[in-house]
Scaffold this active site. Structure first.
Site, PDB file in Angstrom:
ATOM      1  N   LYS A  97       0.838  -1.210   0.000  1.00  0.00           N
ATOM      2  CA  LYS A  97       0.000   0.000   0.000  1.00  0.00           C
ATOM      3  C   LYS A  97       0.871   1.257   0.000  1.00  0.00           C
ATOM      4  O   LYS A  97       2.077   1.182   0.266  1.00  0.00           O
ATOM      5  CB  LYS A  97      -0.903  -0.032   1.235  1.00  0.00           C
ATOM      6  CG  LYS A  97      -0.119   0.025   2.543  1.00  0.00           C
ATOM      7  CD  LYS A  97      -0.988  -0.331   3.746  1.00  0.00           C
ATOM      8  CE  LYS A  97      -0.177  -0.256   5.027  1.00  0.00           C
ATOM      9  NZ  LYS A  97      -0.891  -0.815   6.177  1.00  0.00           N
ATOM     10  N   TYR A 108      16.494  30.022   7.927  1.00  0.00           N
ATOM     11  CA  TYR A 108      15.248  30.649   8.376  1.00  0.00           C
ATOM     12  C   TYR A 108      15.178  30.706   9.902  1.00  0.00           C
ATOM     13  O   TYR A 108      15.466  29.712  10.571  1.00  0.00           O
ATOM     14  CB  TYR A 108      14.036  29.856   7.869  1.00  0.00           C
ATOM     15  CG  TYR A 108      13.799  30.015   6.399  1.00  0.00           C
ATOM     16  CD1 TYR A 108      13.432  31.241   5.849  1.00  0.00           C
ATOM     17  CD2 TYR A 108      13.944  28.919   5.551  1.00  0.00           C
ATOM     18  CE1 TYR A 108      13.217  31.379   4.492  1.00  0.00           C
ATOM     19  CE2 TYR A 108      13.719  29.046   4.185  1.00  0.00           C
ATOM     20  CZ  TYR A 108      13.365  30.281   3.668  1.00  0.00           C
ATOM     21  OH  TYR A 108      13.154  30.421   2.324  1.00  0.00           O
TER      22      TYR A 108
HETATM   23  C1  LIG Z   1      -0.064  -1.845   6.775  1.00  0.00           C
HETATM   24  C2  LIG Z   1      -0.587  -3.140   7.254  1.00  0.00           C
HETATM   25  C3  LIG Z   1       0.276  -4.226   7.524  1.00  0.00           C
HETATM   26  C4  LIG Z   1       1.782  -4.111   7.480  1.00  0.00           C
HETATM   27  O1  LIG Z   1       2.262  -3.504   8.659  1.00  0.00           O
HETATM   28  P1  LIG Z   1       3.822  -3.317   8.941  1.00  0.00           P
HETATM   29  O2  LIG Z   1       3.887  -2.784  10.313  1.00  0.00           O
HETATM   30  O3  LIG Z   1       4.311  -2.339   7.925  1.00  0.00           O
HETATM   31  O4  LIG Z   1       4.442  -4.660   8.770  1.00  0.00           O
HETATM   32  C5  LIG Z   1      -0.300  -5.439   7.855  1.00  0.00           C
HETATM   33  N1  LIG Z   1      -1.646  -5.569   7.941  1.00  0.00           N
HETATM   34  C6  LIG Z   1      -2.495  -4.558   7.718  1.00  0.00           C
HETATM   35  C7  LIG Z   1      -3.954  -4.769   7.841  1.00  0.00           C
HETATM   36  C8  LIG Z   1      -2.005  -3.304   7.378  1.00  0.00           C
HETATM   37  O5  LIG Z   1      -2.855  -2.287   7.173  1.00  0.00           O
END
Ligand SMILES: *Cc1c(COP(=O)(O)O)cnc(C)c1O
Length: 359
Positions: A35, A256
């Site tokens: 994702k 800045y």
């Molecule tokens: C993002 C996600 C993961 C992966 O999590 P990590 O901490 O990056 O390993 C696993 N399961 C679900 C449902 C997620 O949304």
């Protein structure tokens, strides 16, 4: 002509990390989580590199559709499921597996059009995170209803998500596991619990499928330890170059707000990277940066296009010299810590202005 700000994605390291996930959870199948543009690494290049994952997990329909459009034929799971009949229709026609986490989604499936191809389902339980998923007490009734839904490909699968697995002494994880297992007593179907922290720290959570995300990208899911400790290799290296050097005087205020005042005469380097590239604006004075492969520290505020570093230890540095912001030789975890954030956010936030390449 080489671009100044670059993110190199090491596909060999990515595959190595997938193998690490498999080795850490032997017997479990792997849903590689890609994702958010594969945590900022480029979803398509990551999906192609990880072609032997057992499935891919994405959050949203748009992500899954772009994978299908690019010819990715593997099983894809929509972790947030669908929102309406149009989304359900698109997902079913693209053979996506859906997470059902809400009553409205159950109703969508029950009222699906006759013409809809049937879909594979992961039913999500809320075992204690209190964000998505059905309460344990609702499960028997929902399972019963889904048995009669015509547009579902049996058998159902079951998942839950861990809220505190990154803290190895937190009892929440074991409690979540117990809640999940108790809710599914007597119910058949594959199960999935573990994210990266579950895979590496909680073998009890491995079940039938594991869902590694951050570990695939070579980052430890735990606070206060290193990726190397888990045999992970860093995947993204964010780099740029020195575009100016200047000899500042004691008392000169830099950048800045003039928040950093030189405590002595100092050689300062200006690096072409800033928050406009996704470098964290809240990185504090003292954040490590590699110039010519050696550590120096950031001083003063991060600008949109530039940062300033203390080159006192590198009097021979010159314009054009290479700089690494994180990745090879400098853990994203450490930079994230200095910027009061987590490595997930750094990786996801690299801007499109940065030129990506793979090796
Ligand atoms: C993002 C996600 C993961 C992966 O999590 P990590 O901490 O990056 O390993 C696993 N399961 C679900 C449902 C997620 O949304």
């Amino acid at each position: 002509m080489t671009p100044v700000a670059q993110a190199r994605v090491d596909l060999g390291a990515l595959r190595h990390n997938l193998a690490r996930a498999r080795a850490a959870a032997p017997g479990a199948r792997v849903m590689a989580i890609i994702k958010a543009d594969a945590y900022g690494h480029g979803m398509l290049r990551v999906a192609r590199a990880l072609h032997d994952a057992d499935a891919f997990g994405v959050a949203r329909l748009e992500e899954a559709l772009s994978l299908r459009e690019a010819g990715i034929a593997q099983s894809i799971v929509l972790l947030e499921g669908v929102l309406d009949a149009a989304q359900l229709n698109a997902a079913a026609h693209q053979d996506l597996s859906l997470v059902l986490h809400h009553a409205a989604q159950v109703e969508l499936i029950e009222h699906a059009a006759e013409s809809l191809p049937p879909v594979k389902i992961w039913l999500k339980l809320d075992s204690g995170m209190h964000r998505l998923g059905f309460a344990p007490t609702e499960i028997p009734r929902i399972v019963q209803r889904l048995k009669h839904a015509k547009k579902i490909i049996a058998p159902l699968r079951f998942m839950t998500h861990l809220a505190n697995a990154d803290e190895r002494n937190d009892a929440t994880t074991l409690r979540q596991m117990e809640v999940f297992q108790a809710a599914l007593t007597g119910i058949e179907g594959e199960r999935s619990i573990a994210n990266s922290a579950g895979i590496l720290g909680w073998p009890q959570t491995h079940a039938d499928w594991v869902r590694p995300g951050i570990m695939l990208y070579g980052v430890s899911p735990f606070l206060n330890d290193s990726a190397e400790a888990h045999g992970l290799r860093s995947v993204m290296t964010l780099s740029s170059r020195l575009i100016a050097l200047r000899q500042n005087k004691k008392g000169d205020a830099i950048g800045y707000g003039g928040s950093y005042v030189c405590p002595r005469d100092m050689l300062i380097g200006v690096v072409a990277i800033g928050y406009g590239d996704g470098y964290p604006r809240h990185a504090a004075t003292g954040t490590p940066v590699l110039v010519n492969g050696r550590r120096v520290t950031l001083v003063g505020r991060v600008s949109m296009d530039m940062i300033t570093v203390d080159l006192s230890a590198q009097p021979q540095a010159k314009v054009g010299d290479p700089v690494i912001l994180w990745g090879e030789g400098l853990a994203a975890e450490e930079v994230a810590h200095c910027a009061s954030t987590i490595p997930y956010e750094l990786l996801c936030g690299v801007a499109r202005r940065v030129t990506f390449s793979e090796s």
